[in-house]
Design a protein around this motif. Sequence first.
Motif, mmCIF file in Angstrom:
data_model
loop_
_atom_site.group_PDB
_atom_site.id
_atom_site.type_symbol
_atom_site.label_atom_id
_atom_site.label_comp_id
_atom_site.label_asym_id
_atom_site.label_seq_id
_atom_site.Cartn_x
_atom_site.Cartn_y
_atom_site.Cartn_z
ATOM 1 N N UNK A 294 29.142 -22.978 27.126
ATOM 2 C CA UNK A 294 28.739 -21.570 26.998
ATOM 3 C C UNK A 294 27.339 -21.469 26.422
ATOM 4 N N UNK A 295 27.051 -22.283 25.395
ATOM 5 C CA UNK A 295 25.718 -22.266 24.790
ATOM 6 C C UNK A 295 24.661 -22.730 25.790
ATOM 7 N N UNK A 296 25.001 -23.733 26.594
ATOM 8 C CA UNK A 296 24.068 -24.195 27.629
ATOM 9 C C UNK A 296 23.703 -23.050 28.563
ATOM 10 N N UNK A 297 24.720 -22.314 29.035
ATOM 11 C CA UNK A 297 24.482 -21.202 29.958
ATOM 12 C C UNK A 297 23.657 -20.103 29.291
ATOM 13 N N UNK A 298 23.960 -19.800 28.042
ATOM 14 C CA UNK A 298 23.220 -18.762 27.317
ATOM 15 C C UNK A 298 21.756 -19.172 27.119
ATOM 16 N N UNK A 299 21.538 -20.438 26.806
ATOM 17 C CA UNK A 299 20.160 -20.914 26.615
ATOM 18 C C UNK A 299 19.381 -20.852 27.923
ATOM 19 N N UNK A 300 20.024 -21.243 29.010
ATOM 20 C CA UNK A 300 19.347 -21.195 30.315
ATOM 21 C C UNK A 300 19.037 -19.764 30.732
ATOM 22 N N UNK A 301 19.853 -18.811 30.277
ATOM 23 C CA UNK A 301 19.633 -17.398 30.594
ATOM 24 C C UNK A 301 18.713 -16.708 29.585
ATOM 25 N N UNK A 302 18.283 -17.461 28.569
ATOM 26 C CA UNK A 302 17.414 -16.885 27.549
ATOM 27 C C UNK A 302 18.134 -16.025 26.543
ATOM 28 N N UNK A 303 19.461 -16.206 26.424
ATOM 29 C CA UNK A 303 20.261 -15.374 25.526
ATOM 30 C C UNK A 303 20.672 -16.069 24.228
ATOM 31 N N UNK A 304 20.420 -17.374 24.126
ATOM 32 C CA UNK A 304 20.801 -18.094 22.911
ATOM 33 C C UNK A 304 19.927 -17.664 21.731
ATOM 34 N N UNK A 305 18.633 -17.567 21.979
ATOM 35 C CA UNK A 305 17.676 -17.091 20.965
ATOM 36 C C UNK A 305 16.673 -16.223 21.708
ATOM 37 N N UNK A 306 17.064 -14.990 22.040
ATOM 38 C CA UNK A 306 16.227 -14.113 22.873
ATOM 39 C C UNK A 306 14.814 -13.932 22.324
ATOM 40 N N UNK B 189 37.256 -37.424 25.107
ATOM 41 C CA UNK B 189 38.399 -38.323 24.940
ATOM 42 C C UNK B 189 38.970 -38.262 23.530
ATOM 43 N N UNK B 190 38.094 -38.194 22.523
ATOM 44 C CA UNK B 190 38.551 -38.257 21.133
ATOM 45 C C UNK B 190 38.631 -36.890 20.453
ATOM 46 N N UNK B 191 38.529 -35.823 21.242
ATOM 47 C CA UNK B 191 38.811 -34.485 20.734
ATOM 48 C C UNK B 191 37.761 -33.856 19.839
ATOM 49 N N UNK B 192 36.503 -34.258 19.991
ATOM 50 C CA UNK B 192 35.458 -33.666 19.143
ATOM 51 C C UNK B 192 34.422 -32.878 19.951
ATOM 52 N N UNK B 193 34.736 -32.592 21.199
ATOM 53 C CA UNK B 193 33.822 -31.812 22.031
ATOM 54 C C UNK B 193 33.932 -30.335 21.656
ATOM 55 N N UNK B 194 32.820 -29.738 21.255
ATOM 56 C CA UNK B 194 32.839 -28.339 20.847
ATOM 57 C C UNK B 194 33.126 -27.446 22.047
ATOM 58 N N UNK B 195 34.103 -26.546 21.947
ATOM 59 C CA UNK B 195 34.476 -25.701 23.101
ATOM 60 C C UNK B 195 33.381 -24.738 23.547
ATOM 61 N N UNK B 196 32.386 -24.511 22.694
ATOM 62 C CA UNK B 196 31.306 -23.585 23.070
ATOM 63 C C UNK B 196 30.114 -24.303 23.691
ATOM 64 N N UNK B 197 30.213 -25.614 23.892
ATOM 65 C CA UNK B 197 29.075 -26.400 24.390
ATOM 66 C C UNK B 197 28.512 -25.866 25.699
ATOM 67 N N UNK C 245 14.040 -20.303 26.952
ATOM 68 C CA UNK C 245 15.297 -21.072 26.900
ATOM 69 C C UNK C 245 15.507 -21.711 25.530
ATOM 70 N N UNK C 246 15.022 -21.041 24.517
ATOM 71 C CA UNK C 246 15.150 -21.546 23.157
ATOM 72 C C UNK C 246 16.616 -21.535 22.728
ATOM 73 N N UNK C 247 16.995 -22.513 21.892
ATOM 74 C CA UNK C 247 18.388 -22.642 21.476
ATOM 75 C C UNK C 247 18.608 -22.038 20.089
ATOM 76 N N UNK C 248 17.804 -22.444 19.136
ATOM 77 C CA UNK C 248 17.880 -21.899 17.780
ATOM 78 C C UNK C 248 16.654 -21.018 17.533
ATOM 79 N N UNK C 249 16.890 -19.818 17.019
ATOM 80 C CA UNK C 249 15.782 -18.880 16.789
ATOM 81 C C UNK C 249 14.918 -19.289 15.597
ATOM 82 N N UNK C 250 15.544 -19.952 14.631
ATOM 83 C CA UNK C 250 14.828 -20.361 13.435
ATOM 84 C C UNK C 250 13.794 -21.427 13.763
ATOM 85 N N UNK C 251 12.640 -21.364 13.108
ATOM 86 C CA UNK C 251 11.602 -22.353 13.333
ATOM 87 C C UNK C 251 11.675 -23.484 12.317
ATOM 88 N N UNK C 252 10.790 -24.452 12.452
ATOM 89 C CA UNK C 252 10.727 -25.555 11.493
ATOM 90 C C UNK C 252 9.787 -25.178 10.354
#
Length: 305
Positions: free
Chosen positions: A274-286, A264-272, A72-79
């Motif tokens: 979608x990214x959650x679902x992709x991460x839970x499915x293991x597709x954000x950083x396969x 409320x203030x219009x700064x919510x990213x529309x992909x938020x 369920x990794x989000x970013x593929x890049x490491x530290x």
Amino acid sequence: MALKPGFMYKFPWEDMGTFKYLLFVPYVATVAMGCDDADDWAFHMLVIAAFRYVHAQFWISLSRIHAITQHSKIQAKGIDFKQVDREDTWDDYIILQLIVMTLVHKCPGLGYGGWPIWNAAGMWQTLLLHAGPTEFVYYWLHRALHHHSLYRAYHSHHHASFVTEPITGSVHPFAEHLMYTANFAIPLLGTWAFGGASWTSFYAYLIGFDVLNNIGHCNFEFVPRWFMNLPGVKYLIYTPSYHSLHHSKVHTNFCLFMPVYDLVYGTLDPTSHTLYAKAMDGQAAPNVAPDVVFMAHGTKILNPK
């Protein structure tokens, strides 16, 4: 480091290195010699600090166990080592807040202390004061810190960590931490002012705050789907993937813990979501095996006789 460090960028004890931990000695000595006050303040400060250190280490260790994070990794890049070195002073906020809380407690005539162990009304007061004033102030303070002058002088230090770790959430310049500490004190001082303060709410807020801060900076998603699918929950509590977008896109998802402010203030990213679902499915950083593995094998040109 920030792009162009500003006034009060460094912590006062930065040049002390590991000797900064000597700042705990007066508290240890006070408890050891039986000189603590009626509130056992020094004892409670040490216990809270210990909880925060142990809790942070738990999340650091958890986030680096590949068997746990791989699906369920989000970013593929490491530290990298630069980030590790930059975040080595992540615990400065523990020392700072310990000192600030003690100064408030010792302030003559203020009476910040003498609390019971439990106060049910106070727990609700703390929660509401956080969800209202603290979240609101943080949202706009955070947006102000993204103004190019403040960003270059201070907040770029935090955003130097493109891929976050749990402790990344507490890595900020001194001036920023002073602003945060003042804002995060609103629920504690407000609950006390309304007569609802207790040691339970004091511990719960400080440690609960750290829990959410560490969760939001994990680079793997684990908040259960059933929980996030409850009506309204996705706007009341953020997830690691939600805050990850703030670090990858910078000018979006500014909230502290509650996305409702971004909504409320219009700064919510529309992909938020979608990214959650992709991460839970293991597709954000396969987690996939490489096509080719090159293995070098050293050998001598001339074989010894």
